[in-house]
Enzyme design. Structure first.
Site, PDB file in Angstrom:
ATOM      1  N   GLY A  91      -9.689  -8.890   0.954  1.00 23.43           N
ATOM      2  CA  GLY A  91      -9.269  -9.839   1.983  1.00 23.43           C
ATOM      3  C   GLY A  91      -8.185 -10.809   1.583  1.00 23.43           C
ATOM      4  N   LYS A 147     -18.154 -17.847   4.438  1.00 19.92           N
ATOM      5  CA  LYS A 147     -19.558 -17.720   4.801  1.00 19.92           C
ATOM      6  C   LYS A 147     -20.414 -17.048   3.743  1.00 19.92           C
ATOM      7  CE  LYS A 147     -19.181 -17.752   9.796  1.00 19.92           C
ATOM      8  NZ  LYS A 147     -19.357 -16.970  11.007  1.00 19.92           N
ATOM      9  N   ARG A 205       0.820  -1.214   0.000  1.00 22.39           N
ATOM     10  CA  ARG A 205       0.000   0.000   0.000  1.00 22.39           C
ATOM     11  C   ARG A 205       0.858   1.269   0.000  1.00 22.39           C
ATOM     12  NH1 ARG A 205      -5.154  -1.227   4.018  1.00 22.39           N
ATOM     13  NH2 ARG A 205      -6.397  -2.345   2.477  1.00 22.39           N
ATOM     14  N   GLY A 252     -12.137  -4.435   2.416  1.00 20.74           N
ATOM     15  CA  GLY A 252     -13.555  -4.144   2.622  1.00 20.74           C
ATOM     16  C   GLY A 252     -14.160  -3.258   1.544  1.00 20.74           C
TER      17      GLY A 252
END
Ligand code: 3PG
Ligand code: MG
Length: 397
Positions: free
Chosen positions: A355, A198, A37, A378
């Site tokens: 992620g 999930k 980053r 995110g």
């Protein structure tokens, strides 16, 4: 996508330019462990400095929750940032108030200053008007280069954009250009690969994608929930069995929207989730009672690759299996390598983010060959959900 100003539209020489970067990098024992980053933030800062701006870098680091905490200081970022820029970087012990004001006053044209963590003040996350004003008073112009924090409506990502003349930095521009090319205005057919544990955390994302892409590959733990919803025997696999109705609704929506869903047809299973377990490959709808699905199998990999070969665009989020635990990285690596090869052959535009995705591609040695790998976690997910990102929206108004 609406237009916004870029560095090309600003005259910056001699001006104090506040640049919101996302220098929220992984760190261990005070040392940056992955400087991606920081490196990807360098271009904008270099260009501003070269044009004789007084460059003031804003960032958050971690989640100090409005309180000063030494372990969240941005001071350890000064050296890696200086290295990425090839020039000296000054540091101020606070992001507003006298320390910041004095450090800004001391700047000469072309100098770069990093301010202390924005999140040491609770006004940052609250997007508090008084804090916005304090920040804005340090600059003449505002540049947002923090796409990976654009899902936050904070003072430095949203508030300041309404107070100072605002523009997108080069990294922000690159992220938005590639995301647009991947999903808003893509060459078709488009394939999305979505993995992860999930269904419940990726419902909005799946719901949005089935309306936008032509092929949707569902892998990772969340595929188990879909298999279960279709009546498959999934043994003791991790699954959100109470989400079966929701999974069926997503499959129905996909059918209505002409989106072909690719679920696993075979699976790598084991009795236990641990490194190098005894594994076997079984049909995905007939998992033995005492076994759990930990990766998709070779037939599934072949099916994904065959479909991918007919696609022009790929969006990837999340691994297909438990890729951090050998040998359960196999499917993810094989599909990533194929995507990389197709990209290299100019047959595919490939965009990945969010992620675990970057780590999975890096493990496959495929990261460099993708058309674009987002710096965002995110924010990439919220963008895949079709949500408006406040940090991006504020630049367009
Ligand atoms: C990230 O790493 O996802 C961004 O830097 C945003 O950080 P946050 O999730 O703490 O807002
Ligand atoms: Mg985050």
């Amino acid at each position: 996508m609406p237009k916004f100003r870029t560095l090309d539209d600003l005259s910056v020489t001699g001006k104090r330019v506040l640049v919101r970067c996302d220098l929220n990098v992984p760190m261990k024992d005070g040392k940056v462990t992955d400087a991606t980053r920081i490196e990807r933030s360098a271009e904008t800062l270099k260009q501003l400095s070269a044009k004789g701006a007084k460059v003031i870098v804003l960032s958050h680091f971690g989640r100090p929750k409005g309180k000063r905490a030494p372990e969240f200081s941005q001071k350890p970022l000064v050296d890696p940032l200086a290295k990425a820029l090839g020039r000296k970087v000054a540091f101020a012990e606070d992001c507003v108030g006298p320390a910041a004001e004095q450090a800004v006053k001391a700047l000469k044209d072309g100098d770069v200053l990093l301010l202390e963590n924005l999140r040491f003040h609770d006004g940052e996350e609250a997007n508090d008007a008084a804090f916005v004003k304090q920040l804005a008073s340090l600059g003449d112009l505002y540049v947002n280069d923090a796409f990976s924090a654009a899902h936050r409506a904070h003072a430095s990502t949203e508030g300041v954009a309404h107070v100072l003349p605002a523009a997108a930095g080069r990294l922000m521009q690159a992220e938005l250009d590639h995301l647009q090319a991947a999903l808003e205005n893509p060459k078709r057919p488009v394939m999305a690969v979505v993995g992860g544990a999930k269904v419940s955390t990726k419902l909005d994302l799946l719901g949005n994608l089935v309306g936008k892409v032509d092929r949707l590959v569902i892998g990772g733990g969340m595929a188990n929930t879909f298999l279960f919803a279709q009546g498959a025997e999934i043994g003791k696999s991790l699954a959100e069995r109470e989400m079966a109705d929701t999974a069926r609704q997503i499959l129905d929506k996909a059918k209505a929207k002409d989106c072909k869903i690719l679920l696993p047809v075979d699976a790598v299973v084991a009795a236990e989730f641990k490194p190098n377990p005894p594994i076997e490959t079984v049909a995905a709808n007939a998992v033995p009672k005492d076994k759990m699905i930990l990766d998709v199998g070779p037939k599934t990999v072949a099916a994904i690759i065959a479909e991918m070969k007919s696609c022009k665009t790929l969006v990837w989020n999340g691994p297909l299996g438990a890729f951090e635990t050998p040998p359960l990285e196999k499917a993810t690596v094989a599909v990533a390598k194929e995507a990389a090869a197709l990209t290299k052959a100019k047959a595919l535009l490939s965009v990945a983010g969010g992620g675990d995705t970057v780590a999975a591609l890096a493990a496959a040695g495929a990261e460099e060959q993708f058309s674009y790998v987002s710096t965002a976690g995110g924010a990439f997910l919220e963008w895949l959900e079709g949500k408006e990102l406040p940090g991006v929206a504020a630049l367009t108004r």
